[in-house]
Design a protein around this motif. Structure first.
Motif, mmCIF file in Angstrom:
data_model
loop_
_atom_site.group_PDB
_atom_site.id
_atom_site.type_symbol
_atom_site.label_atom_id
_atom_site.label_comp_id
_atom_site.label_asym_id
_atom_site.label_seq_id
_atom_site.Cartn_x
_atom_site.Cartn_y
_atom_site.Cartn_z
ATOM 1 N N LYS A 1 -6.977 9.022 -2.741
ATOM 2 C CA LYS A 1 -7.643 8.007 -3.556
ATOM 3 C C LYS A 1 -6.969 6.643 -3.403
ATOM 4 C CE LYS A 1 -9.180 7.190 -8.332
ATOM 5 N NZ LYS A 1 -9.206 7.751 -9.711
ATOM 6 N N MET A 2 -5.646 6.647 -3.239
ATOM 7 C CA MET A 2 -4.891 5.400 -3.128
ATOM 8 C C MET A 2 -4.856 4.854 -1.702
ATOM 9 S SD MET A 2 -1.706 6.494 -5.594
ATOM 10 C CE MET A 2 -0.938 4.887 -5.821
ATOM 11 N N GLY A 3 -5.504 5.552 -0.781
ATOM 12 C CA GLY A 3 -5.512 5.088 0.596
ATOM 13 C C GLY A 3 -4.205 5.331 1.314
ATOM 14 N N GLY A 4 -3.449 6.333 0.877
ATOM 15 C CA GLY A 4 -2.175 6.628 1.509
ATOM 16 C C GLY A 4 -2.334 7.040 2.961
ATOM 17 N N GLU A 5 -1.320 6.749 3.762
ATOM 18 C CA GLU A 5 -1.414 6.988 5.196
ATOM 19 C C GLU A 5 -0.818 8.323 5.627
ATOM 20 O OE1 GLU A 5 -0.978 3.848 7.848
ATOM 21 O OE2 GLU A 5 -1.669 2.310 6.462
ATOM 22 N N ASN A 6 -0.098 8.993 4.720
ATOM 23 C CA ASN A 6 0.493 10.297 5.018
ATOM 24 C C ASN A 6 0.664 11.061 3.716
ATOM 25 O OD1 ASN A 6 1.713 9.609 7.980
ATOM 26 N ND2 ASN A 6 2.201 7.936 6.565
ATOM 27 N N TYR A 7 0.890 12.368 3.842
ATOM 28 C CA TYR A 7 1.304 13.170 2.698
ATOM 29 C C TYR A 7 2.515 13.997 3.129
ATOM 30 C CZ TYR A 7 1.585 16.048 -1.358
ATOM 31 O OH TYR A 7 2.061 16.638 -2.491
ATOM 32 N N THR B 1 -0.234 21.384 -8.321
ATOM 33 C CA THR B 1 0.462 20.097 -8.317
ATOM 34 C C THR B 1 0.256 19.370 -6.997
ATOM 35 O OG1 THR B 1 2.134 20.951 -9.846
ATOM 36 C CG2 THR B 1 2.709 18.986 -8.581
ATOM 37 N N VAL B 2 0.405 20.083 -5.890
ATOM 38 C CA VAL B 2 0.216 19.463 -4.581
ATOM 39 C C VAL B 2 -1.231 19.016 -4.405
ATOM 40 C CG1 VAL B 2 0.212 19.907 -2.091
ATOM 41 C CG2 VAL B 2 2.169 20.594 -3.484
ATOM 42 N N LYS B 3 -2.181 19.829 -4.889
ATOM 43 C CA LYS B 3 -3.589 19.418 -4.819
ATOM 44 C C LYS B 3 -3.780 18.080 -5.513
ATOM 45 C CE LYS B 3 -8.235 20.545 -6.489
ATOM 46 N NZ LYS B 3 -8.387 19.189 -7.120
ATOM 47 N N ASN B 4 -3.251 17.944 -6.733
ATOM 48 C CA ASN B 4 -3.386 16.682 -7.461
ATOM 49 C C ASN B 4 -2.759 15.523 -6.697
ATOM 50 O OD1 ASN B 4 -4.729 17.914 -9.567
ATOM 51 N ND2 ASN B 4 -2.926 18.088 -10.887
ATOM 52 N N CYS B 5 -1.593 15.768 -6.113
ATOM 53 C CA CYS B 5 -0.900 14.696 -5.399
ATOM 54 C C CYS B 5 -1.617 14.329 -4.107
ATOM 55 C CB CYS B 5 0.540 15.112 -5.121
ATOM 56 S SG CYS B 5 1.573 15.179 -6.608
ATOM 57 N N MET B 6 -2.203 15.299 -3.446
ATOM 58 C CA MET B 6 -2.994 14.983 -2.252
ATOM 59 C C MET B 6 -4.246 14.208 -2.623
ATOM 60 S SD MET B 6 -2.598 18.443 0.091
ATOM 61 C CE MET B 6 -3.435 17.724 1.505
ATOM 62 N N ARG C 1 0.833 -1.191 0.000
ATOM 63 C CA ARG C 1 0.000 0.000 0.000
ATOM 64 C C ARG C 1 0.879 1.256 0.000
ATOM 65 N NH1 ARG C 1 -2.705 -3.320 -1.531
ATOM 66 N NH2 ARG C 1 -4.660 -4.158 -0.728
ATOM 67 N N VAL C 2 0.266 2.426 -0.024
ATOM 68 C CA VAL C 2 0.995 3.688 -0.059
ATOM 69 C C VAL C 2 1.239 4.185 1.367
ATOM 70 C CG1 VAL C 2 0.916 6.114 -0.748
ATOM 71 C CG2 VAL C 2 0.091 4.345 -2.314
ATOM 72 N N LEU C 3 2.509 4.317 1.737
ATOM 73 C CA LEU C 3 2.835 4.940 3.014
ATOM 74 C C LEU C 3 2.647 6.445 2.902
ATOM 75 C CD1 LEU C 3 3.863 4.468 5.915
ATOM 76 C CD2 LEU C 3 6.168 4.968 5.056
ATOM 77 N N TRP C 4 3.202 7.022 1.846
ATOM 78 C CA TRP C 4 2.937 8.429 1.564
ATOM 79 C C TRP C 4 3.210 8.783 0.121
ATOM 80 C CZ3 TRP C 4 7.592 10.666 0.260
ATOM 81 C CH2 TRP C 4 8.757 10.299 0.957
ATOM 82 N N GLY C 5 2.499 9.815 -0.320
ATOM 83 C CA GLY C 5 2.736 10.416 -1.621
ATOM 84 C C GLY C 5 3.278 11.819 -1.430
ATOM 85 N N THR C 6 3.866 12.358 -2.499
ATOM 86 C CA THR C 6 4.381 13.724 -2.445
ATOM 87 C C THR C 6 4.555 14.253 -3.855
ATOM 88 O OG1 THR C 6 6.093 15.159 -1.491
ATOM 89 C CG2 THR C 6 6.815 13.061 -2.397
#
Length: 431
Positions: free
Chosen positions: A175-181, A165-170, A132-137
């Motif tokens: 959407k991916m169920g990430g646990e942090n940003y 760009t940050v809006k899209n990444c957040m 899974r996704v720990l975090w995106g950035t």
């Protein structure tokens, strides 16, 4: 299936194995009442593992990967290979920047379409994997448009581009169920004060982070917003220098209860601190979140991002993590890359497997130290005098009253040993 890792077998726990295996990391081993996998929360960094071409400040690309290129088909091949490695290592998480996973378009809209398509593709991969996704950035530092920063850029159009760009990444992380940003200010600093308005740039950076927090609540993202400190490189000076500097920044903009720290070992060293110092300080300030585990070459003056291999250093880091209560949404992300001469696919597997083993060995030493209680008992004994009511009263008194008391009581205090060598010997029993 691709054939990139065709010669690699799954890495499993086998302390007696002669080949590539985990000798210390057993994901199902119970330590302090919890499975090791749940404690460690290992993550693979998409950028160093699959997007980095093997360059350094003095030389260009050394890696040849079949997915290098700017098409969606190659981006999907990269994702396929990535998930094959995640499965070989049996890791629970990965981390990404937008630029790692999608090709750059000729416009913002085209880049966004590419990004949304690859995010859906990765979600499909996740449905067939445990990872899974720990975090995106967002990557707000590589492209030339960010040469003068993103949030701190003197050009308001680049500030706006960065917000979008940050809006899209957040959105994608949510959407991916990430646990942090995570937000890392790789170019949020300056090269020279001659052309820099420090007050204006700090205000821009503060408002940018406030908007990110506001948007988190608007979309219902439950994960943590993390800031990753670094003192310099690539900028001469970055505004997120270290944990203490970032905490002052958060207090200034009213974000100390909203934002936590993603702390990297290599960045701590560049700031003149130890990794455990930054972790302990973040925990004491209530802003500890997650870690990037790597190391620098201590003969080099720059951020070499090597896989960890020093068990005593790792043990002291995890000791502070455990004292802070362990990870909640955070985890152990390997923000580490191969050496430029490590060209083969198996090197990627070996680098991560070895790092996971080093971390597990250090973590178990840290857990044993904490359960033993020797360090904490000696620490508490050193401050025991402050438990007395008369000592506590000092903290609510004033200079005149305390000075008069010292004279009246004839106080003549003598120093007591800090016992550093005894404490170091105690640690060495475990590592």
């Amino acid at each position: 299936m691709t054939d990139f890792f065709r010669d690699a077998a799954p890495v499993r726990y086998d302390p007696d194995a002669m080949g590539l295996a985990f000798r210390h990391y057993n994901p199902d081993e119970i330590v302090m009442g919890k499975r090791m996998e749940e404690h460690m929360r290992f993550a693979v960094a998409f950028w160093h593992s699959f997007a980095w071409p093997g360059g350094d400040p003095f030389g260009g690309q050394t890696f040849e990967r079949p997915w290098f290129g700017d098409t969606m088909d190659l981006a999907k091949l990269k994702a396929d290979v990535a998930f094959e490695m995640f499965d070989l290592l049996d890791v629970p998480f990965f981390c990404w920047h937008d630029a790692d996973i999608r090709p750059e378009g000729d416009s913002f809209a085209e880049s966004q379409r590419n990004f949304e398509e690859i995010v859906d593709y990765l979600i499909g991969k996740m449905e067939r994997s445990k990872t899974r996704v720990l975090w995106g950035t967002a990557n707000l530092f590589s492209h030339r448009r960010f040469m003068s920063g993103a949030a701190t850029n003197p050009d308001p159009e680049i500030f706006a581009w960065s917000v979008a760009t940050v809006k899209n990444c957040m959105d994608a992380t949510h959407k991916m169920g990430g646990e942090n940003y995570v937000l890392w200010g790789g170019r949020e600093g300056y090269e020279t004060l001659l052309n820099t308005d420090l007050k204006r740039e700090r205000q821009q950076a503060g408002r940018f982070l406030q908007m990110a927090v506001e948007y988190k609540h608007k979309i219902g993202f439950k994960g943590a917003i993390l800031v990753e400190p670094k003192p310099q490189e690539p900028s001469k000076h970055q505004y997120d220098y270290d944990v203490a500097t970032v905490y002052g920044f958060l207090k200034e903009f009213g974000l100390e209860d909203e934002v936590q720290m993603n702390i990297e070992q290599g960045h701590a060293i560049l700031a003149g601190h130890s990794f455990e110092h930054e972790l302990a300080l973040a925990a004491s300030l209530g802003i500890f979140g997650s870690i990037d585990m790597n190391r620098n070459d201590y003969q080099s003056g720059w951020d070499t991002d090597q896989f960890p291999n020093n068990v005593p250093e790792v043990a002291m880091a995890y000791y502070e993590v455990l004292k802070a209560g362990g990870f909640t949404t955070g985890g152990t992300n390997f923000d580490a890359k191969l050496r430029r001469q490590s060209l083969d696919p198996i090197d990627l597997i070996a680098g991560h497997a070895g790092a996971m083993d080093v971390c597990a060995r250090g973590f178990k030493a840290a857990a044993a130290m904490l359960e033993d209680g020797g360090l904490e008992n000696l620490r508490q004994a050193r401050y025991a005098g402050w438990d007395a009511p008369e000592a506590q009263a000092l903290l609510t008194s004033d200079f005149d009253s305390i000075a008069a008391q010292v004279v009246a009581d004839g106080i003549n205090p003598q120093p007591r040993s800090g016992r550093q060598e005894i404490l170091e010997n105690l640690v060495n029993r475990f590592v």
